[in-house]
Motif scaffolding. Sequence first.
Motif, short mmCIF file in Angstrom:
data_model
loop_
_atom_site.label_atom_id
_atom_site.label_comp_id
_atom_site.label_asym_id
_atom_site.label_seq_id
_atom_site.Cartn_x
_atom_site.Cartn_y
_atom_site.Cartn_z
N ARG A 360 0.83 -1.21 0.00
CA ARG A 360 0.00 0.00 0.00
C ARG A 360 0.86 1.26 0.00
O ARG A 360 0.60 2.20 -0.75
N GLY A 361 1.89 1.28 0.82
CA GLY A 361 2.74 2.45 0.89
C GLY A 361 3.37 2.79 -0.45
O GLY A 361 3.40 3.95 -0.87
N ALA A 362 3.86 1.76 -1.14
CA ALA A 362 4.49 1.99 -2.44
C ALA A 362 3.48 2.47 -3.47
O ALA A 362 3.77 3.35 -4.29
N ALA A 363 2.27 1.89 -3.43
CA ALA A 363 1.22 2.30 -4.38
C ALA A 363 0.80 3.74 -4.13
O ALA A 363 0.60 4.52 -5.07
N VAL A 364 0.67 4.11 -2.85
CA VAL A 364 0.27 5.49 -2.51
C VAL A 364 1.33 6.48 -2.98
O VAL A 364 1.02 7.53 -3.56
N LEU A 365 2.60 6.16 -2.74
CA LEU A 365 3.67 7.06 -3.15
C LEU A 365 3.75 7.16 -4.67
O LEU A 365 3.99 8.24 -5.22
N THR A 366 3.55 6.04 -5.36
CA THR A 366 3.61 6.04 -6.83
C THR A 366 2.49 6.88 -7.42
O THR A 366 2.72 7.77 -8.25
N VAL A 367 1.27 6.60 -6.97
CA VAL A 367 0.10 7.31 -7.51
C VAL A 367 0.07 8.76 -7.04
O VAL A 367 -0.05 9.70 -7.83
N GLY A 368 0.18 8.93 -5.71
CA GLY A 368 0.11 10.28 -5.16
C GLY A 368 1.25 11.15 -5.64
O GLY A 368 1.05 12.33 -5.96
N GLY A 369 2.45 10.57 -5.71
CA GLY A 369 3.60 11.34 -6.19
C GLY A 369 3.45 11.77 -7.63
O GLY A 369 3.72 12.92 -7.99
N SER A 370 2.96 10.84 -8.49
CA SER A 370 2.77 11.16 -9.91
C SER A 370 1.71 12.25 -10.08
O SER A 370 1.89 13.21 -10.86
N ALA A 371 0.59 12.10 -9.37
CA ALA A 371 -0.49 13.09 -9.47
C ALA A 371 -0.02 14.45 -8.96
O ALA A 371 -0.33 15.49 -9.55
N ALA A 372 0.74 14.44 -7.86
CA ALA A 372 1.22 15.70 -7.28
C ALA A 372 2.16 16.42 -8.24
O ALA A 372 2.08 17.64 -8.42
N VAL A 373 3.05 15.66 -8.87
CA VAL A 373 4.00 16.28 -9.81
C VAL A 373 3.26 16.92 -10.97
O VAL A 373 3.54 18.07 -11.35
N LEU A 374 2.31 16.21 -11.57
CA LEU A 374 1.54 16.77 -12.69
C LEU A 374 0.72 17.97 -12.24
O LEU A 374 0.61 18.98 -12.95
N SER A 375 0.13 17.85 -11.06
CA SER A 375 -0.68 18.94 -10.52
C SER A 375 0.17 20.19 -10.32
O SER A 375 -0.22 21.30 -10.70
N LEU A 376 1.35 20.02 -9.74
CA LEU A 376 2.24 21.14 -9.47
C LEU A 376 2.86 21.70 -10.75
O LEU A 376 3.23 22.87 -10.82
N LEU A 377 2.95 20.87 -11.78
CA LEU A 377 3.56 21.29 -13.03
C LEU A 377 2.59 22.09 -13.91
O LEU A 377 2.98 23.08 -14.53
N LEU A 378 1.31 21.68 -13.92
CA LEU A 378 0.36 22.23 -14.89
C LEU A 378 -0.46 23.41 -14.38
O LEU A 378 -0.77 24.33 -15.14
#
Length: 513
Positions: A360-378
Amino acid sequence: MEQRPQAVPAQREAWSGRTVFILAAIGSAVGLGNIWRFPYIAYENGGGAFIVPYLIALLSAGIPLLFLDYAIGHKFRGSPPLAFRRLSRPAEALGWWQVGICFVIAVYYAVIIAWAARYAIFSFSEAWGDDPASFFASDFLQQDGESTFGLDFVPGVVIPLLLVWIGVIAILAFGVQKGIGSVTKYFVPLLIVLFAILVVRALFLDGAGQGLDAFFTPNWSALTDSGVWIAAYGQIFFSLSVAFGIMITYSSYLGRRTNLTGSGLVVAFSNSSFEILAGIGVFAVLGYMAQATGVPVAEVVESGIGLAFIAFPAIISAMPGGPVFGVAFFGALVFAGFTSLISIVQVVVAAVQEKSGLSRGAAVLTVGGSAAVLSLLLFPTATGLNVLDIVDNFANNIGIVGVALVALVTVGLILRRLSDLQEHLNQVSSFKVGIAWRVFVGVITPVVLAYMLIDQIVQRIGDGYGGLPTGLVVTFGWGVQALVVIAAIVLTFLPWRGSVDELPAETDSKGNA
């Protein structure tokens, strides 16, 4: 051949009880749209008369679709891709389509929560001054009206947005019960109490009666307009968090003997009650503004971002005790948006975790991290507002409506599984569904969705969107939705880790086999 059950995977989580699930489902359903979309939609479509098509849409589409999502998630015990795969292997792509839409929505939805958090702080000093519209677009968001797309970052948005994503990732990392369940158990009651206080305060403002008259006075002739009925179905459809994976995911964590339809009725009517409460509060405040400025209510009515970040700041500046009201209002937006965002991201986390076999921890970091990066970028950029507007419109009016229509046609007409799902609902629930439910889900709702989808596609092809540059609309509108569909097909062909085609054993409300 009948499937043989296997032991529940160790990583499969569960709600601690039905009450926590109901609160989490209400927290997902009650979001920003309840506060800033419903009052305007009702006012523009017959006022008090709109309640008639609204209730009919709730009973004939909203609740039946909610029951369908509960049945699929609960019976097949998985995130949308896994649940649809267990329903029929080729249907897995539908689940990934829903997951993709959730990912897209999460990326921009977090930005609006960040805005609301900043505005709660701005309320103390009424930082928007005498021109809230100019403050929002120019001073706060620093929008560049000439640029098609750029990466000029706005620090005042980047920092709160980063904090929102840190909060979401931290909560999801604790799991379904300890994270999502614990947060919604406090946030949802707090949201309801906070908004109830706002409504009571609004009702005692001068001019509140004028606003309520505008909101509730029925225009019965509107009931002969097909557009009013489509608006009612659209509002119910979008406000209940149905048909794009959230309720499938949440219901998959329920104990096997949970009353599904009873829970669904509580969630549906709670959501609609909050919408009506929001309408009362919003129009009481708009009535005050109309009287204070000496104009009709119609001239101060706004919807969406304009209502929250332009109209309401102007009202806060004019009313007694405005800063306190402002902090409470924007605080309510933050709570409503945050609980919805958690549910949206959880759909993606659950799907990735089950497909990849990650912890779960790895999935949360993968998904949350990816979404956060795109969110902060766009989005915290000088062109972010236009991009957000386009992505939001296409995700809701093309993406969600499209996947819902295809899912209903697939489950009801192609696979003919509605009878099986009806039987599952009736085995565990107090409120039984019958042929009327199958007609609503298999015939009426698909027809309405088809009309909505065709209408939106024709409008977008013919008129573009909001006068924005064609390249921007093609890239972030049509392009993003096409990318979601392509990604759904590709993910369907990737291998699953472990056995997925056998249903897990029954569990109690704590996830024990």
